[in-house]
Motif scaffolding. Structure first.
Motif, short mmCIF file in Angstrom:
data_model
loop_
_atom_site.label_atom_id
_atom_site.label_comp_id
_atom_site.label_asym_id
_atom_site.label_seq_id
_atom_site.Cartn_x
_atom_site.Cartn_y
_atom_site.Cartn_z
N ASN A 89 74.31 29.14 19.94
CA ASN A 89 75.31 28.39 20.71
C ASN A 89 74.83 27.86 22.06
OD1 ASN A 89 77.36 28.90 18.72
ND2 ASN A 89 77.53 30.98 19.56
N ALA A 90 73.73 28.39 22.56
CA ALA A 90 73.29 28.02 23.91
C ALA A 90 72.63 26.64 23.93
CB ALA A 90 72.33 29.07 24.46
N GLN A 91 72.55 26.10 25.12
CA GLN A 91 71.84 24.82 25.34
C GLN A 91 70.38 25.14 25.63
OE1 GLN A 91 73.17 22.70 28.79
NE2 GLN A 91 71.66 21.06 28.55
N GLU A 92 69.50 24.61 24.78
CA GLU A 92 68.08 24.87 24.97
C GLU A 92 67.54 23.89 26.01
OE1 GLU A 92 64.97 26.06 21.74
OE2 GLU A 92 64.80 23.88 22.04
N LEU A 93 67.11 24.42 27.16
CA LEU A 93 66.64 23.58 28.25
C LEU A 93 65.17 23.20 28.08
CD1 LEU A 93 68.35 25.37 31.30
CD2 LEU A 93 69.18 23.43 29.94
N THR A 94 64.37 24.14 27.61
CA THR A 94 62.94 23.83 27.46
C THR A 94 62.32 24.79 26.45
OG1 THR A 94 60.83 23.61 28.64
CG2 THR A 94 62.28 25.37 29.36
N ILE A 95 61.24 24.35 25.82
CA ILE A 95 60.44 25.19 24.94
C ILE A 95 58.98 24.92 25.25
CG2 ILE A 95 60.65 23.43 23.12
CD1 ILE A 95 60.23 25.69 21.08
N THR A 96 58.22 25.99 25.49
CA THR A 96 56.81 25.86 25.88
C THR A 96 55.96 26.81 25.04
OG1 THR A 96 57.48 25.34 28.14
CG2 THR A 96 55.18 25.97 27.80
N GLN A 97 54.84 26.28 24.57
CA GLN A 97 53.92 27.09 23.76
C GLN A 97 52.52 26.94 24.32
OE1 GLN A 97 53.94 26.06 19.61
NE2 GLN A 97 52.92 27.95 18.98
N ASN A 98 51.84 28.04 24.60
CA ASN A 98 50.47 28.02 25.11
C ASN A 98 49.67 29.13 24.44
OD1 ASN A 98 51.22 30.41 26.43
ND2 ASN A 98 51.79 29.27 28.32
N TYR A 99 48.50 29.40 24.94
CA TYR A 99 47.59 30.37 24.30
C TYR A 99 48.13 31.80 24.40
CZ TYR A 99 46.05 31.73 28.98
OH TYR A 99 46.00 32.19 30.27
N LEU A 100 49.07 32.03 25.35
CA LEU A 100 49.62 33.38 25.50
C LEU A 100 50.75 33.64 24.52
CD1 LEU A 100 49.77 33.60 29.41
CD2 LEU A 100 48.13 34.74 27.88
N GLY A 101 51.45 32.57 24.13
CA GLY A 101 52.59 32.75 23.24
C GLY A 101 53.58 31.60 23.43
N THR A 102 54.86 31.86 23.11
CA THR A 102 55.92 30.85 23.19
C THR A 102 57.09 31.40 23.99
OG1 THR A 102 55.27 29.99 21.01
CG2 THR A 102 57.45 29.34 21.86
N TYR A 103 57.70 30.54 24.80
CA TYR A 103 58.95 30.95 25.49
C TYR A 103 59.91 29.77 25.53
CZ TYR A 103 57.31 28.57 29.76
OH TYR A 103 56.90 27.64 30.69
#
Length: 426
Positions: A89-103
């Protein structure tokens, strides 16, 4: 264009533009501040996510995680159902993926959540610190600015208010109210103007009274001896001497009459009494008071009715006809008239100057030494009092002096088709 705008209107325009500028400035500031807030949050959550992802690589203990929770002021969401509710239900503001993982960063019910994922780790954190954007301070600043702006506007309007009163009283004075006095006692610039104008009014009134007294006394004192002199001249035996003296005294009498007419017309109390008259009756009255022989006049008009002062308009026509005959080489003048205009036409040289030069008091051509320089001044004054317009043109060796009545004769319906006999100029 700006020169024709009143001070009050100009102030309103300036303050309207200033108000619009304040509104636009605050709107731009609000937009900029919101963007700055979003960037700040993004940097914060990026820092939090990278710290947790780095910690996950070293197999963190419960104590190290608790230390991070306290350091970044976040709380873990333990319940699976709560996590699914937020993700769904939440509004997804950002998604970021790098060598450490995803947030990912979510916003739900005015709260921010950071969802950190790495092999073997799946952690959702709630931002416990209050980072909701508030525009209360900006709105408060806007309201204070507007109130200050309106107070300054009202103060300025009150300061300029005496100028409106001053302008109104000046108009009354120009319309003939010579007893007016500006009651403004302030020591500012407006007060200084009011005081100076009161002094000017007093001087003008004194000069006007002196002029009126002088004119009346002069005309009264000269009229009696001239009349007596003309009577005595009649008793002289020499016909040549008698005629010479009579012409001289007649000239002096004419000067006094023209000065009396000028004094009357320049008085602010001058009134014209319009009534519907036929042009033929006005012309007949003109003929009675003319100085020239009637044989010098050529008439050509269709009779009509118009609103006119029965005593003033014949004086204007008389002056125009006298000038036309006097300065024409064949000593003749044509009078043409209809509902729109009255034309006085005569042969002669074109005027050297514009008509406005000759309608000033005591103006005349250098060679015309036998005039007083008041004729056209009197004509224009009378014509203007009627709401008509005096015009001049030169065509085919003829001078045309025209009383244009177009603006005042549109409503005239009656017209008499009685054509007066036409003569031609020799």
């Amino acid at each position: 264009m700006i020169k024709n705008i009143s001070i009050s209107t100009f102030v309103n325009i300036i303050f309207s533009l200033a108000f619009l500028s304040i509104f636009i400035t605050f709107a731009m500031f609000l937009n900029y501040d919101q963007q700055k807030h979003e960037v700040s949050l993004q940097n914060r959550y990026e820092l939090i996510a990278e710290n947790f992802l780095s910690t996950f690589q070293n197999q963190p203990t419960a104590e190290s995680l608790i230390t991070l929770f306290k350091k970044f002021k976040v709380k873990p969401i333990e319940e699976r159902e709560r996590k699914l509710e937020i993700i769904k239900n939440a509004q997804e503001l950002t998604i970021t993926q790098n060598y450490l993982g995803t947030y990912r960063v979510y916003k739900y019910d005015d709260n921010y959540f950071i969802y950190v994922q790495q092999h073997g780790y799946n952690l959702m954190l709630k931002d416990a610190d209050a980072h909701n954007y508030s525009i209360a301070f900006i709105i408060a600043g806007f309201i204070i600015s507007i109130l200050t702006f309106l107070i300054l506007y009202e103060i300025l309007k009150r300061k300029l208010k005496p100028l409106k009163l001053l302008n109104k009283q000046l108009i009354e004075f120009s319309n003939g109210n010579k007893d007016i006095k500006l009651n403004y006692t302030s020591s500012d610039e407006v007060g200084t103007i009011a005081k100076s104008f009161n002094e000017a009014i007093s001087i003008i009134n004194n000069q006007s009274k002196s002029k009126d007294l002088f004119m009346r006394n002069m005309m009264h004192e000269l009229k009696t001896p001239i009349t007596k002199a003309m009577f005595i001249a009649e008793t002289l035996e020499s016909e040549k001497t008698r005629e010479t003296l009579q012409r001289a005294f007649k000239r002096m009498d004419d000067i006094i009459k023209e000065l009396a007419t000028v004094e009357k017309l320049t008085s602010k109390n001058t009134m014209i009494y319009k009534e519907k008259k036929s042009f033929s009756s006005i012309f007949n009255r003109t003929v009675e008071i003319m100085m020239v022989n009637h044989d010098h006049i050529v008439v050509e008009f269709t009779d009509f009715d118009f609103d006119v002062d029965n005593s003033m308009m014949p004086i204007a026509l008389k002056n125009l006809i006298d000038n036309a005959v006097k300065f024409s080489p064949n000593k003749k003048a044509i009078i043409k008239a209809n509902e729109e205009k009255i034309e006085i036409i005569s042969l002669g040289e074109q005027l050297k100057h514009e008509l406005s030069y000759y309608t000033e008091a005591f103006s005349q051509e250098e060679k015309r030494s036998d005039g007083f320089g008041l004729g056209l001044y009197i004509v224009k004054t009378i014509v203007n009092l009627h709401g008509f317009k005096l015009e001049y043109k030169y065509e085919s060796g003829r001078n045309y002096f025209i009383i244009n009545m177009k603006s005042s004769t549109k409503s005239i319906k009656e017209s008499k088709e009685n054509l007066i006999t036409t003569k031609a100029l020799n």
